[in-house]
Design an enzyme around this catalytic site. Structure first.
Site, mmCIF file in Angstrom:
data_model
loop_
_atom_site.group_PDB
_atom_site.id
_atom_site.type_symbol
_atom_site.label_atom_id
_atom_site.label_comp_id
_atom_site.label_asym_id
_atom_site.label_seq_id
_atom_site.Cartn_x
_atom_site.Cartn_y
_atom_site.Cartn_z
ATOM 1 N N TRP A 105 0.841 -1.207 0.000
ATOM 2 C CA TRP A 105 0.000 0.000 0.000
ATOM 3 C C TRP A 105 0.870 1.249 0.000
ATOM 4 O O TRP A 105 0.562 2.225 -0.686
ATOM 5 C CB TRP A 105 -0.966 0.006 1.182
ATOM 6 C CG TRP A 105 -1.970 -1.102 1.118
ATOM 7 C CD1 TRP A 105 -2.161 -2.078 2.056
ATOM 8 C CD2 TRP A 105 -2.916 -1.369 0.074
ATOM 9 N NE1 TRP A 105 -3.161 -2.928 1.649
ATOM 10 C CE2 TRP A 105 -3.647 -2.528 0.448
ATOM 11 C CE3 TRP A 105 -3.219 -0.746 -1.144
ATOM 12 C CZ2 TRP A 105 -4.662 -3.066 -0.351
ATOM 13 C CZ3 TRP A 105 -4.227 -1.295 -1.945
ATOM 14 C CH2 TRP A 105 -4.933 -2.430 -1.544
ATOM 15 N N ASP A 175 -1.171 6.751 6.484
ATOM 16 C CA ASP A 175 -2.289 5.878 6.131
ATOM 17 C C ASP A 175 -2.534 4.965 7.329
ATOM 18 O O ASP A 175 -1.690 4.143 7.671
ATOM 19 C CB ASP A 175 -1.895 5.072 4.885
ATOM 20 C CG ASP A 175 -2.938 4.038 4.474
ATOM 21 O OD1 ASP A 175 -3.957 3.897 5.163
ATOM 22 O OD2 ASP A 175 -2.705 3.370 3.435
ATOM 23 N N LYS A 199 -11.698 -1.699 7.135
ATOM 24 C CA LYS A 199 -10.834 -2.576 7.915
ATOM 25 C C LYS A 199 -11.284 -2.581 9.380
ATOM 26 O O LYS A 199 -11.521 -3.616 9.955
ATOM 27 C CB LYS A 199 -9.372 -2.128 7.832
ATOM 28 C CG LYS A 199 -8.855 -1.877 6.413
ATOM 29 C CD LYS A 199 -8.786 -3.119 5.553
ATOM 30 C CE LYS A 199 -8.675 -2.852 4.064
ATOM 31 N NZ LYS A 199 -7.487 -2.143 3.613
HETATM 32 C C1 LIG Z 1 -6.932 -1.693 2.253
HETATM 33 C C2 LIG Z 1 -5.900 -0.660 2.326
HETATM 34 C C3 LIG Z 1 -5.784 0.363 1.362
HETATM 35 C C4 LIG Z 1 -6.643 0.420 0.116
HETATM 36 O O1 LIG Z 1 -7.914 0.774 0.416
HETATM 37 P P1 LIG Z 1 -9.061 0.871 -0.685
HETATM 38 O O2 LIG Z 1 -10.183 1.396 0.128
HETATM 39 O O3 LIG Z 1 -9.301 -0.516 -1.217
HETATM 40 O O4 LIG Z 1 -8.625 1.808 -1.741
HETATM 41 C C5 LIG Z 1 -4.832 1.334 1.560
HETATM 42 N N1 LIG Z 1 -4.006 1.313 2.625
HETATM 43 C C6 LIG Z 1 -4.086 0.337 3.558
HETATM 44 C C7 LIG Z 1 -3.145 0.372 4.718
HETATM 45 C C8 LIG Z 1 -5.023 -0.666 3.440
HETATM 46 O O5 LIG Z 1 -5.090 -1.626 4.368
#
Ligand SMILES: *Cc1c(COP(=O)(O)O)cnc(C)c1O
Length: 365
Positions: A105, A175, A199
């Site tokens: 990511w 993030d 998540k």
């Molecule tokens: C799942 C995830 C993403 C991507 O998220 P989307 O909503 O599918 O675009 C980005 N960063 C992290 C840390 C993730 O776990």
């Protein structure tokens, strides 16, 4: 309605939600608080929805102790759109940023940012299959960067920043998609935090952005309107520029209330620690199942492990499924096992998993 036929869902996302929240949402599905309509059908400009989104914001501010000089936004586009919105909005002076590549990511965010400025990977653990968090010091960062970017919890590989890195005065962007609300975080150490909801918070559809107010309003003039944070910010108010993902916001709001009623983030963190310690404790003594990442960088949310034998991994994953424990396969490019034990995974789920691992180890010596 019964919950007996529910499985333990170890999916990395979309992922398990608290049963009491799901039950409340189900009970309110056809008639939300006497309105005679579902939140799914409700105008986002109605007083009822306005209260839902305002309460969600207020409760998230309380849970995370978010200061008044930060906006809280409920956006669409997932974590992925933030890979673009962050550089578009924040590369405003030197147009340089340094990224720490701790997983796929972070790498995707880094690759996307290349389109918008002078982006450097200051460190990467890719060569070691992202099994640790590279140590980066303030002096490793280019002096004039507009920001430094990190992925706080690496969902795919199971690593996590166990303390906020100190890059001096540099603006820090994180993030937190897969760890938000699992630990107390000093928001003031960050310029911007974002997290997709699917998540640790709610169904997919809403992405939470927490952004310091001085960072808003500097996007280039040709920025598409939705991608400019300023479009979504209103002084002292929840802003709805267009139709937000109403139902996801509603469920997120219910999760926030549920967390507040159960001791807030601090108490949640204790519960998360107990679950993770149980699983890592077993992995540390098992002769069959081995943890995949460096001990000091372990994630409390995504626990990755292998047997070292692909066929045995497969057999274990199949046996877990037969026993009502699903989605234990590692990420498609990684293999092995990954147990995502987010906030909503009950301790009983982890106990059941560890019991099965013990039994499997004994039977397959
Ligand atoms: C799942 C995830 C993403 C991507 O998220 P989307 O909503 O599918 O675009 C980005 N960063 C992290 C840390 C993730 O776990």
């Amino acid at each position: 309605m019964t919950t007996n036929d529910r499985v333990y869902n170890f999916s990395a996302g979309p992922s398990t939600l608290p049963v009491p929240v799901l039950e409340k949402c189900a009970a309110e599905m056809l008639n939300y608080e006497g309105t005679g309509e579902s939140v799914m059908e409700m105008s986002h400009r109605s007083p009822e929805f306005k209260k839902i989104i305002e309460d969600a914001e207020k409760n998230l501010r309380t849970l995370m102790n978010i200061p008044d000089n930060y906006y809280v936004l409920f956006l669409q586009g997932g974590g992925t759109l933030q890979f673009s919105m962050v550089p578009i909005n924040l590369l405003v002076n030197s147009k340089k940023a340094d990224y720490i590549i701790t997983g796929n990511w972070a790498k995707k965010a880094y690759q996307e940012a290349q389109k918008f400025g002078d982006i450097r990977a200051v460190a990467s653990s890719e060569e070691d299959n992202y099994s640790y968090i590279p140590k980066v010091k303030a002096e490793d960062i280019r002096e004039d960067v507009d920001y430094v970017y990190i992925c706080y919890n690496n969902t795919v590989f199971g690593t996590h920043y166990n303390e906020i890195p100190d890059f001096g005065d540099h603006l820090l962007v994180a993030d937190m998609s897969s760890c938000i609300l699992s630990e107390e975080i000093d928001v003031t150490k960050f310029g911007l935090i974002y997290a997709g909801a699917q998540k640790n918070i709610a169904p997919a559809g809403v992405t939470i952005v927490i952004i310091r107010e001085d960072l808003v309003g500097h996007a280039p003039e040709n920025t598409p309107i939705y991608l400019d944070y300023a479009t979504h910010c209103k002084e002292g108010k929840v802003s709805m520029y267009n139709t937000p993902p109403c139902y996801s916001i509603y469920v997120a709001g219910e999760v926030f209330k549920y967390l507040l009623a159960n001791g807030g983030v601090k108490a949640q963190h204790e519960r998360d620690l107990e679950k993770a310690n149980l699983l890592y404790g077993y992995l540390d003594k098992s002769e069959m199942f081995k943890p995949s990442v460096a001990k000091e960088d372990r994630s409390l949310m995504n626990v990755t492990f292998v047997t070292g034998d692909k066929e045995l991994d497969k057999k274990f994953i199949a046996e877990a499924k037969e026993n009502g424990m699903i989605n234990l396969s590692g990420y498609r490019t990684v293999g092995g096992m990954r147990a995502s034990i987010y906030n909503a995974m009950p301790l009983e789920g982890v106990q059941a998993l560890v019991a099965l691992m013990e039994k499997f180890e004994n039977e397959n010596k």
